[in-house]
Write a protein that holds these residues in place. Structure first.
Motif, PDB file in Angstrom:
ATOM      1  N   UNK A 131       0.829  -1.204   0.000  1.00  0.00           N
ATOM      2  CA  UNK A 131       0.000   0.000   0.000  1.00  0.00           C
ATOM      3  C   UNK A 131       0.866   1.257   0.000  1.00  0.00           C
ATOM      4  N   UNK A 132       1.953   1.222   0.753  1.00  0.00           N
ATOM      5  CA  UNK A 132       2.885   2.347   0.767  1.00  0.00           C
ATOM      6  C   UNK A 132       3.481   2.589  -0.620  1.00  0.00           C
ATOM      7  N   UNK A 133       3.838   1.517  -1.304  1.00  0.00           N
ATOM      8  CA  UNK A 133       4.445   1.653  -2.640  1.00  0.00           C
ATOM      9  C   UNK A 133       3.474   2.292  -3.627  1.00  0.00           C
ATOM     10  N   UNK A 134       2.177   2.083  -3.419  1.00  0.00           N
ATOM     11  CA  UNK A 134       1.185   2.707  -4.302  1.00  0.00           C
ATOM     12  C   UNK A 134       1.157   4.226  -4.128  1.00  0.00           C
ATOM     13  N   UNK A 135       1.607   4.707  -2.973  1.00  0.00           N
ATOM     14  CA  UNK A 135       1.656   6.138  -2.717  1.00  0.00           C
ATOM     15  C   UNK A 135       2.973   6.775  -3.169  1.00  0.00           C
ATOM     16  N   UNK A 136       3.925   5.955  -3.536  1.00  0.00           N
ATOM     17  CA  UNK A 136       5.288   6.457  -3.739  1.00  0.00           C
ATOM     18  C   UNK A 136       5.373   7.584  -4.772  1.00  0.00           C
ATOM     19  N   UNK A 137       4.729   7.429  -5.916  1.00  0.00           N
ATOM     20  CA  UNK A 137       4.836   8.444  -6.965  1.00  0.00           C
ATOM     21  C   UNK A 137       4.212   9.771  -6.527  1.00  0.00           C
ATOM     22  N   UNK A 138       3.057   9.699  -5.894  1.00  0.00           N
ATOM     23  CA  UNK A 138       2.425  10.924  -5.394  1.00  0.00           C
ATOM     24  C   UNK A 138       3.320  11.624  -4.381  1.00  0.00           C
ATOM     25  N   UNK A 139       3.923  10.841  -3.507  1.00  0.00           N
ATOM     26  CA  UNK A 139       4.816  11.410  -2.493  1.00  0.00           C
ATOM     27  C   UNK A 139       6.045  12.041  -3.139  1.00  0.00           C
ATOM     28  N   UNK A 140       6.583  11.374  -4.165  1.00  0.00           N
ATOM     29  CA  UNK A 140       7.764  11.914  -4.871  1.00  0.00           C
ATOM     30  C   UNK A 140       7.439  13.243  -5.548  1.00  0.00           C
ATOM     31  N   UNK A 141       6.220  13.377  -6.022  1.00  0.00           N
ATOM     32  CA  UNK A 141       5.809  14.636  -6.662  1.00  0.00           C
ATOM     33  C   UNK A 141       5.636  15.765  -5.652  1.00  0.00           C
ATOM     34  N   UNK A 142       5.428  15.406  -4.393  1.00  0.00           N
ATOM     35  CA  UNK A 142       5.137  16.407  -3.361  1.00  0.00           C
ATOM     36  C   UNK A 142       6.346  16.769  -2.496  1.00  0.00           C
ATOM     37  N   UNK A 143       7.173  15.766  -2.151  1.00  0.00           N
ATOM     38  CA  UNK A 143       8.244  15.983  -1.186  1.00  0.00           C
ATOM     39  C   UNK A 143       9.608  16.163  -1.849  1.00  0.00           C
ATOM     40  N   UNK A 144      10.518  16.783  -1.126  1.00  0.00           N
ATOM     41  CA  UNK A 144      11.883  17.003  -1.608  1.00  0.00           C
ATOM     42  C   UNK A 144      12.605  15.676  -1.808  1.00  0.00           C
ATOM     43  N   UNK A 145      12.300  14.721  -0.947  1.00  0.00           N
ATOM     44  CA  UNK A 145      12.963  13.403  -0.995  1.00  0.00           C
ATOM     45  C   UNK A 145      12.044  12.389  -0.361  1.00  0.00           C
ATOM     46  N   UNK A 146      11.987  11.202  -0.941  1.00  0.00           N
ATOM     47  CA  UNK A 146      11.125  10.138  -0.427  1.00  0.00           C
ATOM     48  C   UNK A 146      11.935   8.850  -0.321  1.00  0.00           C
ATOM     49  N   UNK A 147      11.886   8.226   0.848  1.00  0.00           N
ATOM     50  CA  UNK A 147      12.518   6.922   1.049  1.00  0.00           C
ATOM     51  C   UNK A 147      11.460   5.969   1.583  1.00  0.00           C
ATOM     52  N   UNK A 148      11.179   4.899   0.863  1.00  0.00           N
ATOM     53  CA  UNK A 148      10.252   3.865   1.332  1.00  0.00           C
ATOM     54  C   UNK A 148      10.988   2.532   1.265  1.00  0.00           C
TER      55      UNK A 148
END
Length: 322
Positions: free
Chosen positions: A49-66
């Motif tokens: 479920x977290x991985x499904x959010x990854x692209x949206x998070x990458x578009x919003x945050x400076x850096x994303x680590x999952x």
């Protein structure tokens, strides 16, 4: 320019709540943020479920680590590993079933910039497990603090009596970790021990504003069910709390020590764990601490085998009144 804030979210078996948690991250008004999420070998679909959010998070945050741990590390060790990945000037730890009000990080970071505090904490709101983040604008909330709590220096004794600071409302400058170290992996209650440690020499400041929402009930780490297994887990919690108290008891007075043990006794009575109740009473006697009047009454009712039935009736009547 705004300083970078690292949102640190350890995750374990919170598949049901991840969408709400991530939605609250996406709603933040503060621009300079990174998000670090490590799933601690969940046995549900949390990581997927977290991985499904990854692209949206990458578009919003400076850096994303999952990431996902291959084996379960436990909350404290997992958090320490995550702190080593952070690049932010401020760290915002939170659980994967918690949520933030949209202006939470803006308010906390702004307050931290004006303060020399080693730890910032704010008010929080409790919600039931069924709460959805989309209901945010339609709800009236019950807040943790009804009036300003103790803050500043010299809080160690008060924190020995009980941890009154809600973890979801905390922001910590990274310099605090550099000064006081990371979380102690010998304890289950990483936030409580860390607050105690910092309070001995540092400053803890309160922001009089609700910033976070936390769920209460059966999915809480400190919620206990029925049966011998749950009693054993409860006893383990007591041993960890007692070990923490021993580390910092020199900062506590007799009243604060008594408050700690009386609270533990109530918790054991609520579990109907007579063996642990006897152990706690013996510990109190050894420390020269008095059993409260309310607990003496509870002990009498427990001996008569009516304490838990009366407690259930009281709770049912309270729910009807509410």
């Amino acid at each position: 320019m705004e300083k970078l804030v690292s949102i640190v979210i350890p995750c374990y078996n919170h598949e049901k709540y991840i969408d709400d948690c991530m939605a609250s991250m996406m709603a933040q008004t503060y621009p300079a943020m990174e998000i670090i999420i490590v799933d601690d070998a969940s046995d549900d679909n949390s990581f997927e479920k977290l991985k499904k959010w990854e692209q949206k998070l990458c578009n919003r945050f400076k850096r994303v680590v999952i990431r996902r741990n291959e084996t379960n590390q436990g909350i404290t060790k997992n958090l320490n590993c995550m702190l080593r990945l952070c690049r932010g000037a401020y760290i915002k730890p939170m659980a994967s079933d918690d949520m933030l009000f949209p202006d939470a990080v803006t308010a906390l970071a702004s307050f931290a910039e004006k303060s020399d505090a080693d730890i910032i904490f704010s008010n929080t709101a409790s919600v039931e497990n069924s709460f959805c983040y989309g209901q945010l604008e339609k709800r009236t909330f019950t807040y943790h603090f009804k009036q300003n709590p103790p803050q500043g220096r010299g809080l160690t004794g008060r924190l020995c009596a009980g941890n009154y600071i809600p973890a979801p409302g905390i922001l910590i400058p990274y310099r605090t970790y550099e000064k006081y170290g990371f979380y102690n992996e010998d304890f289950l209650f990483e936030d409580w021990e860390y607050l105690l440690r910092v309070s001995t020499k540092g400053t803890i400041r309160y922001l009089n504003k609700p910033t976070a929402l936390y769920r209460t009930g059966q999915h809480s780490l400190s919620h206990f069910g029925k049966g011998d297994e749950e009693k054993q887990r409860h006893r383990l919690f007591h041993e960890h709390k007692k070990k923490m108290l021993q580390l910092y008891k020199e900062y506590a007075d007799k009243g604060q020590m008594a408050e700690f043990y009386n609270t533990e006794a109530v918790s054991a009575m609520n579990m109907d764990d007579r063996e642990l109740v006897s152990q706690i009473l013996a510990e109190m006697q050894e420390e020269g601490l008095a059993v409260s009047a309310n607990n003496r009454l509870r002990l009498l009712l427990m001996k008569l085998h009516v304490y838990l039935p009366l407690k259930k009736i009281k709770e049912a009547l309270w729910m009807r009144v509410k």
